[in-house]
Design an enzyme around this catalytic site. Structure first.
Site, PDB file in Angstrom:
ATOM      1  N   GLU A   1       0.840  -1.208   0.000  1.00 63.53           N
ATOM      2  CA  GLU A   1       0.000   0.000   0.000  1.00 63.53           C
ATOM      3  C   GLU A   1       0.871   1.253   0.000  1.00 63.53           C
ATOM      4  O   GLU A   1       1.848   1.338   0.761  1.00 63.53           O
ATOM      5  CB  GLU A   1      -0.879  -0.042   1.258  1.00 63.53           C
ATOM      6  CG  GLU A   1      -2.330   0.254   1.019  1.00 63.53           C
ATOM      7  CD  GLU A   1      -3.042  -0.722   0.090  1.00 63.53           C
ATOM      8  OE1 GLU A   1      -3.028  -0.511  -1.141  1.00 63.53           O
ATOM      9  OE2 GLU A   1      -3.619  -1.690   0.604  1.00 63.53           O
TER      10      GLU A   1
ATOM     11  N   ASP B   1       2.898   2.316  -4.870  1.00 63.75           N
ATOM     12  CA  ASP B   1       2.794   2.378  -6.344  1.00 63.75           C
ATOM     13  C   ASP B   1       3.257   3.706  -6.942  1.00 63.75           C
ATOM     14  O   ASP B   1       3.608   3.754  -8.110  1.00 63.75           O
ATOM     15  CB  ASP B   1       1.385   2.005  -6.842  1.00 63.75           C
ATOM     16  CG  ASP B   1       0.297   2.995  -6.464  1.00 63.75           C
ATOM     17  OD1 ASP B   1       0.482   3.778  -5.518  1.00 63.75           O
ATOM     18  OD2 ASP B   1      -0.752   2.978  -7.134  1.00 63.75           O
TER      19      ASP B   1
ATOM     20  N   ASP C   1      -4.648   0.528  -8.975  1.00 63.24           N
ATOM     21  CA  ASP C   1      -6.046   0.139  -9.177  1.00 63.24           C
ATOM     22  C   ASP C   1      -6.326  -0.247 -10.628  1.00 63.24           C
ATOM     23  O   ASP C   1      -6.965  -1.265 -10.908  1.00 63.24           O
ATOM     24  CB  ASP C   1      -6.983   1.280  -8.755  1.00 63.24           C
ATOM     25  CG  ASP C   1      -6.657   1.802  -7.368  1.00 63.24           C
ATOM     26  OD1 ASP C   1      -6.046   1.052  -6.580  1.00 63.24           O
ATOM     27  OD2 ASP C   1      -7.002   2.957  -7.076  1.00 63.24           O
TER      28      ASP C   1
ATOM     29  N   GLU D   1      -8.412   9.414 -14.514  1.00 64.19           N
ATOM     30  CA  GLU D   1      -8.509   9.689 -13.075  1.00 64.19           C
ATOM     31  C   GLU D   1      -7.605  10.863 -12.667  1.00 64.19           C
ATOM     32  O   GLU D   1      -8.018  11.755 -11.938  1.00 64.19           O
ATOM     33  CB  GLU D   1      -8.095   8.417 -12.303  1.00 64.19           C
ATOM     34  CG  GLU D   1      -8.162   8.575 -10.822  1.00 64.19           C
ATOM     35  CD  GLU D   1      -9.053   7.538 -10.158  1.00 64.19           C
ATOM     36  OE1 GLU D   1      -9.521   6.610 -10.833  1.00 64.19           O
ATOM     37  OE2 GLU D   1      -9.278   7.673  -8.950  1.00 64.19           O
TER      38      GLU D   1
HETATM   39  C1  GLA Z   1      -5.413   4.340  -3.831  1.00 63.32           C
HETATM   40  C2  GLA Z   1      -4.730   4.765  -5.117  1.00 63.32           C
HETATM   41  C3  GLA Z   1      -3.664   3.764  -5.546  1.00 63.32           C
HETATM   42  C4  GLA Z   1      -2.720   3.447  -4.398  1.00 63.32           C
HETATM   43  C5  GLA Z   1      -3.502   3.116  -3.133  1.00 63.32           C
HETATM   44  C6  GLA Z   1      -2.602   2.919  -1.928  1.00 63.32           C
HETATM   45  O1  GLA Z   1      -6.156   3.178  -4.039  1.00 63.32           O
HETATM   46  O2  GLA Z   1      -5.691   4.886  -6.146  1.00 63.32           O
HETATM   47  O3  GLA Z   1      -2.970   4.253  -6.665  1.00 63.32           O
HETATM   48  O4  GLA Z   1      -1.806   4.485  -4.188  1.00 63.32           O
HETATM   49  O5  GLA Z   1      -4.443   4.130  -2.821  1.00 63.32           O
HETATM   50  O6  GLA Z   1      -1.828   1.787  -2.085  1.00 63.32           O
END
Ligand code: GLA
Length: 386
Positions: A40, A43, A177, A165
């Protein structure tokens, strides 16, 4: 052959499209939401992620038009249709749910001058941190690719969806995502290196091991989710700048972060943020190694729980409601539990024995006020349904 649920979902979307537009769609496409097993806030720091696709999808039924308009309608947002000339699309307009599909179509408007009619239907819970917006973007990106015969590979689909997005809706997310929604396959977790975009599918047969992945919706979304996410990104960038690296995951381990501790409060905060990112990236590697070694997948439980502690204490993106879900799930016998996604609300995930699902579900409902839980099976990525 498509599974019966896909056939049924496609028929429903096609029927609703026909009722709304007076003619059948040219096709129906679907893309799933995701839940991240571990990795988490790595990315956008050049790190790794390990998501699975949900069985829940967003479906898009679509057909080209000849009046130069983009007409959007959603089964989940009755009365909130958007009908806009392609030439009037600008970032932020249309807003709300329609911004996500509009952000995709905006990128190809020269190729589809006649416009597009789109009906969206889906069952990815919205506002639960399970990426219903990425699922929507990816379903529409796939529809647009097929309808216009564009030569887009998986990475192009991810990029188009993510630009919708980032640039049209204005949410500064990474690629977790959209990558999960496009690239995941049934029965696997997607091990993605967000720096070079290489990935591998890691087999994840929890059922075979007598286990279940339980997603628990905390039922909360905090107002500052977006501003908090943006602030964390800026802090990571600042930490990388002070360390003289391009991306935080260039730092091999937490020992390499000591220089951030310059005696100031700000330095201490940056150290904690960076420590989460670097240790979280190591946790992804640890989980993948455990799964690859064929050990009992229960062994990944404590790594997931350590990930939660790091998000709560170092990255500070958890909230009391999510902490409660994690604590109650663990007390009720979960092997590991953690919040998922960006934080500040949304869902948690718990790894539980299959025969303990009812017990953990009841415990988080009664003692953590989280009545909506469901077992998720790693499912297929974006696809054409009809
Ligand atoms: C959200 C963002 C992702 C990622 C997560 C944390 O879902 O859309 O790109 O950064 O938070 O891991």
């Amino acid at each position: 052959m498509s599974p019966p649920a896909d056939v049924e979902a496609a028929a429903r979307a096609a029927e609703a499209f026909t009722a709304r537009f007076g003619a059948a769609p040219e096709g129906v496409w679907a893309a799933p939401g995701r839940v991240n097993v571990i990795g988490e806030h790595t990315d956008y720091n050049g790190g790794h992620v390990l998501p699975v696709a949900l069985p829940h999808t967003v479906r898009a039924a679509a057909a080209r038009r000849d009046d130069g308009r983009l007409v959007l309608t959603s089964a989940q947002h009755p009365g909130a249709d958007a009908d806009v000339a392609l030439t009037d699309l600008v970032p932020g307009t249309p807003g709300g749910w329609a911004g996500y599909p509009a952000g995709v179509v905006d990128q190809v408007r020269a190729q589809v001058p006649g416009g597009l009619g789109l009906l969206v239907d889906g069952d990815v819970p919205a506002g639960s941190g399970l990426s219903s917006s990425a699922a929507l973007e990816c379903a529409v990106a796939l529809a647009v690719r097929d309808l216009l015969g564009l030569d887009w590979g998986p990475d192009d689909l991810v990029d188009v969806a993510r630009r919708a997005e980032n640039d049209f809706v204005g949410a500064p997310t990474g690629i977790l995502d959209q990558s999960a929604s496009v690239l995941c396959t049934a029965g696997h977790a997607l091990h993605l290196d967000t720096r070079d975009r290489t990935w591998e599918q890691v087999p994840l047969d929890l059922e075979g091991a007598g286990l279940a992945l339980l997603v628990v919706d905390s039922g909360t979304t905090h107002d500052h989710a977006e501003s908090g996410y943006g602030e964390r990104r800026r802090q990571c960038e600042e930490a990388a700048r002070r360390l003289g690296v391009g991306l935080l995951c260039d730092v091999p381990d937490a020992a390499g972060l000591a220089a951030l501790d310059d005696g100031t409060d700000e330095g201490a905060v940056l150290l904690r943020r960076a420590r989460h990112v670097v240790t979280e990236d190591a946790r992804v590697a640890e989980v993948v190694a455990l799964l690859r070694a064929g050990t009992d997948p229960r062994a990944i439980g404590p790594v997931l729980t350590a990930g939660h502690a790091s998000l709560r204490d170092d990255f500070e993106v958890s909230v009391p409601e999510l902490d409660a879900v994690v604590e109650v799930a663990l007390a009720a016998g979960a092997h590991g539990a953690r919040m998922v996604g960006g934080g500040f609300g949304g869902s948690a995930v718990a790894l539980v024995d299959a025969d303990a699902v009812d017990r953990v579900t009841a415990a988080v409902a009664e003692r953590a006020g989280a009545p909506r839980s469901h077992v998720v099976v790693p499912s297929a990525g974006a696809r054409r349904l009809s």
